[in-house]
Write an enzyme that holds these catalytic residues in place. Structure first.
Site, PDB file in Angstrom:
ATOM      1  N   GLN A  13       0.824  -1.219   0.000  1.00  0.00           N
ATOM      2  CA  GLN A  13       0.000   0.000   0.000  1.00  0.00           C
ATOM      3  C   GLN A  13       0.854   1.263   0.000  1.00  0.00           C
ATOM      4  O   GLN A  13       0.728   2.118  -0.859  1.00  0.00           O
ATOM      5  CB  GLN A  13      -0.865   0.039   1.262  1.00  0.00           C
ATOM      6  CG  GLN A  13      -1.895  -1.027   1.390  1.00  0.00           C
ATOM      7  CD  GLN A  13      -2.923  -0.600   2.421  1.00  0.00           C
ATOM      8  OE1 GLN A  13      -3.771   0.245   2.130  1.00  0.00           O
ATOM      9  NE2 GLN A  13      -2.844  -1.143   3.612  1.00  0.00           N
ATOM     10  N   ALA A  63       6.904  -5.356   4.909  1.00  0.00           N
ATOM     11  CA  ALA A  63       6.525  -5.885   6.219  1.00  0.00           C
ATOM     12  C   ALA A  63       5.650  -7.119   6.049  1.00  0.00           C
ATOM     13  O   ALA A  63       5.091  -7.349   4.979  1.00  0.00           O
ATOM     14  CB  ALA A  63       5.741  -4.824   7.007  1.00  0.00           C
ATOM     15  N   TYR A  64       5.583  -7.888   7.108  1.00  0.00           N
ATOM     16  CA  TYR A  64       4.584  -8.956   7.220  1.00  0.00           C
ATOM     17  C   TYR A  64       3.414  -8.302   7.946  1.00  0.00           C
ATOM     18  O   TYR A  64       3.536  -7.948   9.122  1.00  0.00           O
ATOM     19  CB  TYR A  64       5.163 -10.129   8.017  1.00  0.00           C
ATOM     20  CG  TYR A  64       4.207 -11.288   8.196  1.00  0.00           C
ATOM     21  CD1 TYR A  64       4.430 -12.504   7.551  1.00  0.00           C
ATOM     22  CD2 TYR A  64       3.089 -11.172   9.012  1.00  0.00           C
ATOM     23  CE1 TYR A  64       3.545 -13.568   7.718  1.00  0.00           C
ATOM     24  CE2 TYR A  64       2.208 -12.223   9.173  1.00  0.00           C
ATOM     25  CZ  TYR A  64       2.449 -13.421   8.530  1.00  0.00           C
ATOM     26  OH  TYR A  64       1.579 -14.467   8.688  1.00  0.00           O
ATOM     27  N   THR A  65       2.275  -8.116   7.239  1.00  0.00           N
ATOM     28  CA  THR A  65       1.187  -7.320   7.818  1.00  0.00           C
ATOM     29  C   THR A  65      -0.106  -8.113   8.088  1.00  0.00           C
ATOM     30  O   THR A  65      -1.127  -7.515   8.421  1.00  0.00           O
ATOM     31  CB  THR A  65       0.848  -6.117   6.900  1.00  0.00           C
ATOM     32  OG1 THR A  65       0.543  -6.614   5.596  1.00  0.00           O
ATOM     33  CG2 THR A  65       1.990  -5.132   6.812  1.00  0.00           C
ATOM     34  N   THR A 103       4.301   0.663  13.686  1.00  0.00           N
ATOM     35  CA  THR A 103       2.846   0.579  13.900  1.00  0.00           C
ATOM     36  C   THR A 103       2.386   0.985  15.305  1.00  0.00           C
ATOM     37  O   THR A 103       3.152   0.883  16.275  1.00  0.00           O
ATOM     38  CB  THR A 103       2.399  -0.884  13.645  1.00  0.00           C
ATOM     39  OG1 THR A 103       1.041  -1.039  14.009  1.00  0.00           O
ATOM     40  CG2 THR A 103       3.196  -1.867  14.473  1.00  0.00           C
ATOM     41  N   TYR A 127       2.358  -9.797  15.789  1.00  0.00           N
ATOM     42  CA  TYR A 127       2.689  -8.729  14.832  1.00  0.00           C
ATOM     43  C   TYR A 127       3.276  -7.514  15.569  1.00  0.00           C
ATOM     44  O   TYR A 127       4.336  -7.006  15.192  1.00  0.00           O
ATOM     45  CB  TYR A 127       1.425  -8.338  14.058  1.00  0.00           C
ATOM     46  CG  TYR A 127       1.558  -7.072  13.237  1.00  0.00           C
ATOM     47  CD1 TYR A 127       2.274  -7.062  12.044  1.00  0.00           C
ATOM     48  CD2 TYR A 127       0.950  -5.879  13.649  1.00  0.00           C
ATOM     49  CE1 TYR A 127       2.380  -5.891  11.290  1.00  0.00           C
ATOM     50  CE2 TYR A 127       1.055  -4.718  12.903  1.00  0.00           C
ATOM     51  CZ  TYR A 127       1.767  -4.728  11.728  1.00  0.00           C
ATOM     52  OH  TYR A 127       1.878  -3.568  10.992  1.00  0.00           O
ATOM     53  N   LYS A 131       7.102  -6.082  15.244  1.00  0.00           N
ATOM     54  CA  LYS A 131       7.376  -4.730  14.754  1.00  0.00           C
ATOM     55  C   LYS A 131       8.203  -3.945  15.781  1.00  0.00           C
ATOM     56  O   LYS A 131       9.106  -3.199  15.414  1.00  0.00           O
ATOM     57  CB  LYS A 131       6.065  -3.986  14.460  1.00  0.00           C
ATOM     58  CG  LYS A 131       5.287  -4.523  13.272  1.00  0.00           C
ATOM     59  CD  LYS A 131       5.970  -4.318  11.926  1.00  0.00           C
ATOM     60  CE  LYS A 131       6.057  -2.881  11.488  1.00  0.00           C
ATOM     61  NZ  LYS A 131       6.664  -2.748  10.128  1.00  0.00           N
TER      62      LYS A 131
HETATM   63  N1  LIG Z   1      -1.705  -1.798   6.938  1.00  0.00           N
HETATM   64  C1  LIG Z   1      -1.911  -1.159   8.098  1.00  0.00           C
HETATM   65  O1  LIG Z   1      -3.037  -0.966   8.553  1.00  0.00           O
HETATM   66  C2  LIG Z   1      -0.723  -0.668   8.891  1.00  0.00           C
HETATM   67  C3  LIG Z   1      -0.949  -0.031  10.117  1.00  0.00           C
HETATM   68  C4  LIG Z   1       0.136   0.436  10.847  1.00  0.00           C
HETATM   69  C5  LIG Z   1       1.412   0.280  10.346  1.00  0.00           C
HETATM   70  N2  LIG Z   1       1.625  -0.349   9.162  1.00  0.00           N
HETATM   71  C6  LIG Z   1       2.993  -0.488   8.676  1.00  0.00           C
HETATM   72  O2  LIG Z   1       3.125   0.304   7.517  1.00  0.00           O
HETATM   73  C7  LIG Z   1       4.068  -0.283   6.632  1.00  0.00           C
HETATM   74  C8  LIG Z   1       3.446  -0.416   5.253  1.00  0.00           C
HETATM   75  O3  LIG Z   1       2.285  -1.230   5.356  1.00  0.00           O
HETATM   76  P1  LIG Z   1       1.426  -1.648   4.075  1.00  0.00           P
HETATM   77  O4  LIG Z   1       0.018  -1.740   4.511  1.00  0.00           O
HETATM   78  O5  LIG Z   1       1.813  -0.788   2.909  1.00  0.00           O
HETATM   79  O6  LIG Z   1       1.983  -3.139   3.872  1.00  0.00           O
HETATM   80  P2  LIG Z   1       1.633  -4.165   2.699  1.00  0.00           P
HETATM   81  O7  LIG Z   1       0.621  -3.575   1.781  1.00  0.00           O
HETATM   82  O8  LIG Z   1       1.392  -5.484   3.345  1.00  0.00           O
HETATM   83  O9  LIG Z   1       3.014  -4.202   1.891  1.00  0.00           O
HETATM   84  C9  LIG Z   1       4.162  -4.801   2.382  1.00  0.00           C
HETATM   85  C10 LIG Z   1       4.997  -5.230   1.189  1.00  0.00           C
HETATM   86  O10 LIG Z   1       6.204  -5.834   1.691  1.00  0.00           O
HETATM   87  C11 LIG Z   1       6.476  -6.968   0.886  1.00  0.00           C
HETATM   88  N3  LIG Z   1       7.369  -7.920   1.541  1.00  0.00           N
HETATM   89  C12 LIG Z   1       7.040  -8.893   2.432  1.00  0.00           C
HETATM   90  N4  LIG Z   1       8.138  -9.620   2.749  1.00  0.00           N
HETATM   91  C13 LIG Z   1       9.171  -9.076   2.057  1.00  0.00           C
HETATM   92  C14 LIG Z   1      10.553  -9.399   1.935  1.00  0.00           C
HETATM   93  N5  LIG Z   1      11.093 -10.414   2.598  1.00  0.00           N
HETATM   94  N6  LIG Z   1      11.338  -8.670   1.118  1.00  0.00           N
HETATM   95  C15 LIG Z   1      10.798  -7.650   0.422  1.00  0.00           C
HETATM   96  N7  LIG Z   1       9.508  -7.290   0.473  1.00  0.00           N
HETATM   97  C16 LIG Z   1       8.691  -8.004   1.285  1.00  0.00           C
HETATM   98  C17 LIG Z   1       5.093  -7.554   0.641  1.00  0.00           C
HETATM   99  O11 LIG Z   1       5.115  -8.492  -0.405  1.00  0.00           O
HETATM  100  P3  LIG Z   1       4.026  -9.679  -0.371  1.00  0.00           P
HETATM  101  O12 LIG Z   1       2.692  -9.021  -0.465  1.00  0.00           O
HETATM  102  O13 LIG Z   1       4.396 -10.504  -1.552  1.00  0.00           O
HETATM  103  O14 LIG Z   1       4.233 -10.385   0.956  1.00  0.00           O
HETATM  104  C18 LIG Z   1       4.298  -6.284   0.306  1.00  0.00           C
HETATM  105  O15 LIG Z   1       4.397  -5.922  -1.052  1.00  0.00           O
HETATM  106  C19 LIG Z   1       4.473  -1.601   7.274  1.00  0.00           C
HETATM  107  O16 LIG Z   1       5.670  -1.408   7.989  1.00  0.00           O
HETATM  108  C20 LIG Z   1       3.351  -1.901   8.260  1.00  0.00           C
HETATM  109  O17 LIG Z   1       3.795  -2.687   9.332  1.00  0.00           O
HETATM  110  C21 LIG Z   1       0.569  -0.815   8.411  1.00  0.00           C
END
Ligand SMILES: NC(=O)c1ccc[n+]([C@@H]2O[C@H](COP(=O)([O-])OP(=O)(O)OC[C@H]3O[C@@H](n4cnc5c(N)ncnc54)[C@H](OP(=O)(O)O)[C@@H]3O)[C@@H](O)[C@H]2O)c1
Length: 288
Positions: A13, A63-65, A103, A127, A131
């Site tokens: 995202q 991240a692993y989300t 997070t 999770y 983090k």
């Molecule tokens: N989503 C939320 O509500 C939320 C809330 C608070 C904080 N955050 C933090 O915000 C950040 C961005 O979140 P997001 O929602 O954009 O996450 P996301 O959509 O899940 O994207 C994470 C990306 O990281 C990739 N990835 C996973 N393992 C990897 C590896 N070993 N090497 C390289 N890439 C890898 C994933 O690929 P795959 O899809 O193929 O696994 C995915 O494309 C993260 O740090 C998350 O913890 C998110």
């Protein structure tokens, strides 16, 4: 040649929003990678990537989300959220500045006032723990880094609450949504812009003020209130959504009951303005 910025997790995202914004920042040269092009869990691959491509900045969006699945896939979760962060910190050149995303789940959610960066962490889920471990290992190895904690992230990309509520609102006649968890949604496009503006600020001032910062949109709501607004903007019939307590919507991983983030530090340090969540949600829905 402009400063080089690596965006990891570029297919997620936040990564996608950064990609979209890249053309507005012609002064930078962007490198976009995801797990298929640069697996952050593979240290040898990382070393050879950075040897060939020294970076000025890394924005770690990978991240692993999968919050609930993480309760069972503990090892996989830690591999990405902690070990990969360690790999980045150990593989990059000394001059590379790291901006890492974390997070609100690092908090236990028992507070009642907006959470400051210095508040006690106490994650309740795998999770959240992974983090926090990622933040800690980064700051141990490369304390000159920046960590930005965000919350309730949504965008037109991938899976998120907004897209799920639009789908369920169209599919179902009635929908129960939790009303006793309080937080603030974050449009990933706003966070992406804030991150790039922080880099601009750092380049102009020639300083990189290390540490932890909080970022979400402004305002406060519950998941129920968030859903009402999503449905209103999507033109979905009112009255379908019913408020329920968390006890009626059990999940494998516990969620923080209160995770409103105090954004004063990021706003005053980098002079950035943060939009209200309703305004940002409307902007995102117009893009759908
Ligand atoms: N989503 C939320 O509500 C939320 C809330 C608070 C904080 N955050 C933090 O915000 C950040 C961005 O979140 P997001 O929602 O954009 O996450 P996301 O959509 O899940 O994207 C994470 C990306 O990281 C990739 N990835 C996973 N393992 C990897 C590896 N070993 N090497 C390289 N890439 C890898 C994933 O690929 P795959 O899809 O193929 O696994 C995915 O494309 C993260 O740090 C998350 O913890 C998110």
């Amino acid at each position: 040649m402009g400063k080089k910025i690596l965006i990891t997790g570029a297919n997620g995202q936040l990564g996608n929003e950064l990609q979209k914004l890249a053309s507005d920042y012609p002064q930078f040269e962007f490198f976009l990678t995801d797990i298929d092009t640069l697996n952050l869990c593979d240290k040898a691959e990382m070393k050879s990537f950075f040897d060939g491509n020294p970076m000025d900045y890394i924005i770690n969006c990978a991240a692993y989300t999968a919050v609930d699945r993480a309760e069972e896939e503990v090892e996989n979760c830690y591999k990405v959220n902690r070990d990969a962060v360690q790999n980045i910190a150990e593989s990059v050149q000394k001059q590379t500045r790291i901006i890492h995303i974390s997070t609100d789940y690092v908090f236990d959610g028992t507070g009642k006032t907006p959470l400051r960066e210095s508040d006690r962490t106490n994650p309740q889920s795998v999770y959240g723990k992974s983090k926090l471990a990622g933040e800690q290992i980064l700051m141990e190895i490369k304390p000159e880094s920046i960590v930005i904690r965000t919350a309730w992230l949504y965008s037109p990309f991938g899976n998120n609450f907004v897209k799920t509520m639009i789908r369920l609102g169209k599919e179902r006649d009635s929908l129960n949504v939790v009303n006793d968890q309080t937080g603030t949604p974050t449009h990933a496009a706003d966070l992406a812009k804030a991150v790039l503006d922080i880099i601009i600020w750092s380049e102009e001032k020639n300083i990189f003020p290390a540490g932890i910062y909080h970022y979400s949109n402004e305002g406060v709501c519950s998941w129920y209130g968030f859903t009402l607004k999503i449905h209103e903007l999507a033109g979905i019939t009112a009255g379908k959504v019913h408020p329920v307590p968390t006890s009626e919507y059990p999940t494998k991983a516990p969620r923080p009951m209160y995770s409103v983030l105090d954004k004063n530090k990021i706003k005053s340090t980098f002079q950035i303005e943060i939009p209200e969540w309703e305004e940002s949600l409307e902007r995102m829905m117009k893009r759908q």
